[in-house]
Every structure is written in structure tokens, then in C-alpha cells.
Enzyme design. Structure first.
Site, PDB file in Angstrom:
ATOM      1  N   ASP A  12       0.813  -1.354   0.107  1.00  0.00           N
ATOM      2  CA  ASP A  12       0.012  -0.035   0.106  1.00  0.00           C
ATOM      3  C   ASP A  12       0.809   1.163   0.102  1.00  0.00           C
ATOM      4  OD1 ASP A  12      -2.275   1.580   0.464  1.00  0.00           O
ATOM      5  OD2 ASP A  12      -2.012   1.544   2.591  1.00  0.00           O
ATOM      6  N   ASP A  14      -0.108   5.105   0.935  1.00  0.00           N
ATOM      7  CA  ASP A  14      -0.476   6.179   2.142  1.00  0.00           C
ATOM      8  C   ASP A  14      -0.661   5.277   3.221  1.00  0.00           C
ATOM      9  OD1 ASP A  14      -1.266   9.027   0.766  1.00  0.00           O
ATOM     10  OD2 ASP A  14      -2.087   7.414  -0.680  1.00  0.00           O
TER      11      ASP A  14
END
Length: 251
Positions: A12, A14
């Protein structure tokens, strides 16, 4: 297989590779991150991909000049080995009408931000007052409900995002694992938010390793405290440290 050929790494963006920022465009990328990712990708024989709610083009901008394999918009669009598919806004006319409605109905609320991603849309209220934040959440829930079963709402950290119902990070990871260089490897997925829990469950079901970044209840099997700790781990793996995610702390 060799140790590095055992794994495919999915990351991922953020809250995992970078710290969460008050505004989506205010994210700061550590200058050591991209070189470390490039070295680790080479060590993994190319089996490294970013799996994110951001559009692929935005990830390219943050991680330039590198271009990684990316599943963007929670898998609505996907780039593998330089070939991009999916994610055309014109394929989502109902969503486009919903975006216009979100702009109109949140305009009165200061510091509520609409992030239009073309084939999905996110409403951010991190900077809003508690009252405005509650109003924004109510609005995005109503718009998502009116769009019907073709779309779903996923709530995260001070954000509500409307995405196509068949788009999840779990589906995106499985799609990567169907082709080289990912096929036949054990998935490792690192994520930080409620929106990553579907992917954690999918990875667990397939015998992979799920890693939650930060606090909070999770179905992930492992945990890392902060994005800074993630970057340190990536750097260590890139420099030749043993890749053994089973040694990470239990969640």
C-alpha cells in the site's frame, strides 16, 4: 526456489510507504524510498507492486522517475510490465453524476475535500470540524447508497471512498499472482487502513502473509508500527537482509 523467488511483495502507499498527510497532495516521499524499492524489485526478480487507492498516474508522480507495477483505484486500473488496463472515467457515467452531486452537497463545508480519481471518488474530512466531518460522511454514504449495487463505499481514516463493487485490493493481488513474475510465489501484503482488511483476508486465505501498519484491530497476521519502520525494512531487504516476514511481530 531461492529465498527471494519465494515471495511477491505488495505494498500500500499512504500510511504504509509514506506518512498520512492532511491533504492527499501534501504527501512527502522520503528520498531514500524509491532507490530502495528499485533495488528490492530487482532482488525479487520484478515481483514487487504498489496496491493503492490512488490512480496509477499519481503514484508515478510521487515515485518518479521509477515506474513500478501498480494496481490503482483499489484494482480498477492495473499496470503490469508497462501495460495499463482499466480505470476509464467514461465507463462510469453514474459515478460521474455522483461526483457532481458530492461537489454540490459538500461545497458549504469548509475543509471537506473531494478527490476525483475518474473511476472512483474519495471524500476527505481530516481537516474539517467534527460537525462538518459528520455531514461529509453522511453525504458520501447517501450518494453511495443511491448508486446501488454496482458500487460500494469503503470508509478509512477520515475518508469515504466510492469504488466499483468488483474492485478490491484482494482481487488485484490475486490478478498479479496469475502471471509472471508473481505466479507461484507467496504474497506479502503491507497495508494500514480499514480498506486493506479485505486484502488481508484474501492474502491469508491464499496462504500469504498480511502485515498491518500501525494500531487497530485487524485480521492481518503481522504488524509493523510505522511507515518509517516499513521503509527501514524495505531498505534492509534491498541490501540483502534475509526476507523472512514470518519473523515480524504478531498483530
Amino acid at each position: 526456489m531461492s529465498e527471494t523467488a519465494d515471495y511477491a511483495l505488495f505494498l500500500d502507499f499512504d500510511g504504509t510507504l509514506v506518512e498520512i498527510a492532511p491533504r492527499p497532495d501534501a504527501v512527502q516521499v522520503d528520498p531514500t524510498l524509491v532507490p530502495a524499492l528499485e533495488r528490492l524489485r530487482e532482488r525479487l526478480g520484478g515481483a514487487l507492486a504498489i496496491v493503492t487507492g490512488r490512480p496509477v498516474a499519481v503514484i508515478d508522480d510521487f515515485l518518479r522517475p521509477a515506474r513500478f507495477d501498480v494496481a490503482g483505484l483499489h484494482g480498477v486500473e492495473r499496470r503490469v510490465d508497462g501495460t495499463l488496463s482499466g480505470g476509464r472515467p467514461e465507463d462510469h457515467p453514474d459515478l460521474r453524476a455522483g461526483v457532481e452531486r458530492l461537489h454540490a452537497e459538500t461545497a458549504r463545508y469548509e475543509s471537506v475535500l473531494i478527490e476525483d480519481k475518474g473511476a472512483s471518488v474519495a471524500v476527505h474530512w481530516r481537516l474539517a470540524t467534527p460537525g462538518d466531518a459528520q455531514a461529509a460522511e453522511t453525504i458520501v454514504k447517501a450518494v453511495a447508497a443511491d448508486l446501488g449495487s454496482a458500487y460500494r463505499l469503503q470508509l478509512g481514516k477520515a475518508v469515504g471512498e466510492i469504488v466499483p463493487a468488483d474492485a478490491t485490493k484482494g482481487h488485484a493481488i490475486r490478478a498479479f499472482l496469475e502471471a509472471p513474475p508473481y505466479a507461484g510465489r507467496r504474497a506479502i501484503f503491507l497495508g494500514d487502513d480499514r480498506t486493506d482488511e479485505i486484502a488481508f483476508a484474501s492474502v491469508n486465505e491464499d496462504g500469504g502473509i498480511s502485515v498491518r501498519i500501525g494500531d487497530g484491530e485487524t485480521v492481518a497476521g503481522r504488524r509493523i508500527a510505522t511507515p518509517a519502520d516499513v521503509r527501514a525494512l524495505i531498505s534492509a531487504w534491498a541490501e540483502g537482509a534475509p526476507i523472512d516476514p514470518d519473523t515480524l511481530p504478531a498483530a
